[in-house]
Scaffold this motif. Sequence first.
Motif, PDB file in Angstrom:
ATOM      1  N   VAL A  88       0.835  -1.199   0.000  1.00  0.00           N
ATOM      2  CA  VAL A  88       0.000   0.000   0.000  1.00  0.00           C
ATOM      3  C   VAL A  88       0.869   1.248   0.000  1.00  0.00           C
ATOM      4  O   VAL A  88       0.657   2.183  -0.772  1.00  0.00           O
ATOM      5  N   CYS A  89       1.851   1.292   0.884  1.00  0.00           N
ATOM      6  CA  CYS A  89       2.755   2.442   0.927  1.00  0.00           C
ATOM      7  C   CYS A  89       3.997   2.078   1.725  1.00  0.00           C
ATOM      8  O   CYS A  89       4.002   1.105   2.485  1.00  0.00           O
ATOM      9  N   ARG A  90       5.009   2.910   1.543  1.00  0.00           N
ATOM     10  CA  ARG A  90       6.239   2.812   2.329  1.00  0.00           C
ATOM     11  C   ARG A  90       6.419   4.107   3.092  1.00  0.00           C
ATOM     12  O   ARG A  90       6.203   5.198   2.551  1.00  0.00           O
ATOM     13  N   LEU A  91       6.839   3.971   4.341  1.00  0.00           N
ATOM     14  CA  LEU A  91       7.017   5.132   5.209  1.00  0.00           C
ATOM     15  C   LEU A  91       8.429   5.108   5.775  1.00  0.00           C
ATOM     16  O   LEU A  91       8.986   4.032   6.028  1.00  0.00           O
ATOM     17  N   PRO A  92       9.024   6.280   5.986  1.00  0.00           N
ATOM     18  CA  PRO A  92      10.374   6.300   6.564  1.00  0.00           C
ATOM     19  C   PRO A  92      10.370   5.773   7.987  1.00  0.00           C
ATOM     20  O   PRO A  92       9.341   5.796   8.674  1.00  0.00           O
ATOM     21  N   GLY A  93      11.516   5.304   8.432  1.00  0.00           N
ATOM     22  CA  GLY A  93      11.632   4.778   9.791  1.00  0.00           C
ATOM     23  C   GLY A  93      11.945   5.868  10.786  1.00  0.00           C
ATOM     24  O   GLY A  93      11.262   6.894  10.860  1.00  0.00           O
ATOM     25  N   HIS A  94      13.022   5.677  11.518  1.00  0.00           N
ATOM     26  CA  HIS A  94      13.416   6.611  12.565  1.00  0.00           C
ATOM     27  C   HIS A  94      14.821   7.139  12.297  1.00  0.00           C
ATOM     28  O   HIS A  94      15.728   6.991  13.114  1.00  0.00           O
ATOM     29  N   GLY A  95      15.006   7.705  11.117  1.00  0.00           N
ATOM     30  CA  GLY A  95      16.290   8.285  10.766  1.00  0.00           C
ATOM     31  C   GLY A  95      17.416   7.279  10.727  1.00  0.00           C
ATOM     32  O   GLY A  95      18.562   7.620  11.042  1.00  0.00           O
ATOM     33  N   ARG A 123       1.999   8.232  12.095  1.00  0.00           N
ATOM     34  CA  ARG A 123       1.860   8.623  10.700  1.00  0.00           C
ATOM     35  C   ARG A 123       0.476   8.275  10.174  1.00  0.00           C
ATOM     36  O   ARG A 123      -0.090   7.232  10.524  1.00  0.00           O
ATOM     37  N   GLU A 124      -0.039   9.143   9.297  1.00  0.00           N
ATOM     38  CA  GLU A 124      -1.304   8.887   8.612  1.00  0.00           C
ATOM     39  C   GLU A 124      -0.995   8.095   7.350  1.00  0.00           C
ATOM     40  O   GLU A 124      -0.221   8.537   6.491  1.00  0.00           O
ATOM     41  N   ILE A 125      -1.601   6.907   7.236  1.00  0.00           N
ATOM     42  CA  ILE A 125      -1.231   5.991   6.165  1.00  0.00           C
ATOM     43  C   ILE A 125      -1.655   6.522   4.803  1.00  0.00           C
ATOM     44  O   ILE A 125      -0.885   6.466   3.835  1.00  0.00           O
ATOM     45  N   ALA A 126      -2.870   7.052   4.685  1.00  0.00           N
ATOM     46  CA  ALA A 126      -3.378   7.495   3.378  1.00  0.00           C
ATOM     47  C   ALA A 126      -2.495   8.587   2.785  1.00  0.00           C
ATOM     48  O   ALA A 126      -2.184   8.586   1.591  1.00  0.00           O
ATOM     49  N   ALA A 127      -2.096   9.538   3.616  1.00  0.00           N
ATOM     50  CA  ALA A 127      -1.273  10.645   3.131  1.00  0.00           C
ATOM     51  C   ALA A 127       0.206  10.338   3.183  1.00  0.00           C
ATOM     52  O   ALA A 127       1.012  11.047   2.566  1.00  0.00           O
ATOM     53  N   GLY A 128       0.579   9.315   3.939  1.00  0.00           N
ATOM     54  CA  GLY A 128       1.994   8.999   4.091  1.00  0.00           C
ATOM     55  C   GLY A 128       2.753  10.048   4.865  1.00  0.00           C
ATOM     56  O   GLY A 128       3.966  10.180   4.719  1.00  0.00           O
ATOM     57  N   ALA A 129       2.035  10.815   5.706  1.00  0.00           N
ATOM     58  CA  ALA A 129       2.646  11.950   6.404  1.00  0.00           C
ATOM     59  C   ALA A 129       2.712  11.695   7.902  1.00  0.00           C
ATOM     60  O   ALA A 129       1.830  11.059   8.484  1.00  0.00           O
ATOM     61  N   GLU A 130       3.766  12.205   8.513  1.00  0.00           N
ATOM     62  CA  GLU A 130       3.897  12.136   9.960  1.00  0.00           C
ATOM     63  C   GLU A 130       3.073  13.264  10.581  1.00  0.00           C
ATOM     64  O   GLU A 130       3.264  14.434  10.259  1.00  0.00           O
ATOM     65  N   ILE A 131       2.159  12.914  11.498  1.00  0.00           N
ATOM     66  CA  ILE A 131       1.302  13.932  12.106  1.00  0.00           C
ATOM     67  C   ILE A 131       1.720  14.243  13.534  1.00  0.00           C
ATOM     68  O   ILE A 131       1.392  15.315  14.049  1.00  0.00           O
ATOM     69  N   LEU A 132       2.435  13.313  14.182  1.00  0.00           N
ATOM     70  CA  LEU A 132       2.920  13.561  15.535  1.00  0.00           C
ATOM     71  C   LEU A 132       4.290  12.919  15.700  1.00  0.00           C
ATOM     72  O   LEU A 132       4.536  11.808  15.220  1.00  0.00           O
ATOM     73  N   ALA A 133       5.181  13.629  16.381  1.00  0.00           N
ATOM     74  CA  ALA A 133       6.481  13.089  16.777  1.00  0.00           C
ATOM     75  C   ALA A 133       6.662  13.442  18.245  1.00  0.00           C
ATOM     76  O   ALA A 133       6.906  14.602  18.586  1.00  0.00           O
TER      77      ALA A 133
END
Length: 678
Positions: A88-95, A123-133
């Motif tokens: 579905v998608c790939r997301l970055p890890g933790h640097g 992270r929000e999966i649909a947008a592939g964006a990090e919303i909270l850190a």
Amino acid sequence: MTETPLTLDHRLGLGRLRAAAWLDEQTVLAATQAALWRWEPATGAVTPFAQLGAELLTVNRAAGLAAVALDCPQRELVVIALADGREVCRLPGHGGGIIYSLALSPDGRLLASGGSDRMLRIREIAAGAEILALEQPGGFSLMHGNPDVVAWSPDGGRIATADNEKRLSLWDAATGALVFQTRLPYCAGALAFAPDGRQIAAVLTFGGGSVSDMLRFLALVDARTGDLLPQPETSGPTYYSEDMHAVAYSPDGRFCAIGSENRLPRRLENPAVQIFDTVTWQPVKQLPDAPELSTFRRRVVISGLEYAPEGRRLLVASASEVNLGDGQIEFALEVWDAHTWTLAARLDDFVSQVNDLALLPGGDLLAATDEGLRRYTAAGTYTTILPGNIYRVAAAPNGSQAVMGYCSFKGEAALLDLQTGVVSEPLPGLTQALINSVAFLSDSRRYAVCHDNYWLRQVGRKGALKKLPPGESNRVKHLSAAVSADGKVAFVSWNGTFTVLWGDKFEQGTPWLAHPADRTRADASDFAPPAWSGTPLPAADWARFSTWQTYSDDCRRLNAAAFSPDGAILALASSFHQHKTQPQDKRGRIYLYRLADQHTRELVTPAEQRWFDAVAWPPDGARIAAGTRNGMICLFDAVGGRFLGEIAAHGAQITALCFTADGRLISASDDGSIGVWQ
């Protein structure tokens, strides 16, 4: 990532088990370092699900999604569809840091992960964006303060984390606000919300040693206030002095399963899994190891627990170290009937690591694994011809016998008669060091054994034919051996040096070529090198031997070697500089050394982080395959020197490569699998 012409035909072995979860009421998704597999406990069938070597796994059946954390070739997150294994998608890890924990939100919209950067990332999966850190409170040491454990509340509004400083933190998943923080008696090994969301169960790890309060293996936290709830006195044998690693509530919340770590000799009061009634918190059942398990087991860790969706079965994942310290680990998945508490199904065909490969004349394959020496047929079936943790293996070209090195720092090696199965006495005279490489010469009589030293031996002879000259062994490290079809043998080392020997009588020192970069060591003109039989390349593509191959403390390590099919060129697999005294160029390099005129050339990858540990030539000599420490296979044009591409082949280091007579490539890996590539 440039794709190679390679395509995966099939894998031999499931790999090293990392996690498992129910796909539905009848099917389990098993995540290994090699791939994801679908297991049907009722029939025992195991089929591929996705070619992803996972370290962590989280499944959300309602949303139809699963997420995995990858370690190779880089640390990242992948979300896949449960219907067909589609990415579905790939997301970055933790640097680039280690990913310790992973959890999908109840609605499947968000993915939370905790890592060695001390951050909880949502992270929000649909947008592939990090919303909270969210930064974990506490010290800044990478060894502490990491959100090792993550659990979502049933309504998805909050998320709980536990760290290595005995803290349990509850966060608001929408705003990132810290709701409360509670001090636990010990560090938490796993967290779980009760199905009604009112309590958080934290099972505890003691960190070794004895504890005076042995009943405190479980902490119950009020999910509204953060208060530690009183733990009722238990009437059954619930005394623990080991770490807890897994916890799971039944879907109706009536029961809670807890999995521990146990060492033998086992005490009856230390079961592997205990089931508690959550009303009285009294134990109702203890699950022992399956009766067929080895009596020589030394350490059992329950790494995962999960009730099936209907609550009638319990999935148990375990990792068992058989002989403490030798690296042999047995993995298993068990399904228990949660009403009768009988073992319903068991899957244990997992391998922790495949260390080496050897092809036999008839097409069979020898694999040195931590589960023993296996012999695979062309159909993919295998028999274990020798138990134990076998580290290295090489077969005589005539198929009569093999030489093996055991996974031991005692320098243990032996010969195996492949016709009778008889193992010789341990080879005499070896130093106390891990066997790094073994190889049989083309005459099927002589063989090489490498550790801190190198030895040339002959079948049936007690003494060595030749070994590293006195005073050299302390300068050469991690030797590896390669042999050619025309009778040569090469030894390479971490010191950036190699030695090539050939001739009928190695013990007389005839003729040989050693360290050609250092002309004071041996006058190569005294010996007649073999005739050059390859196609000469343009002069610009080759150079005289340069200073990269020296005894310098700052040189590129040489990890493996392979001769071209005609024996004229030696391919050397290298890694990075041993010290940071020069700018670090971490692109992968294969050095080709032409024996006829002592010229060399470099084959270089465009991408960095390509530390080569294995290299092989196909029968036609047209290409070179090289395997990396982060699971990549890279291909080069052996004639023109072009980089042809690479593919993420395994979820861990590639330990061995070889080509079959029909040109298929076979790869072995620390992920516990063997890949067969077309």
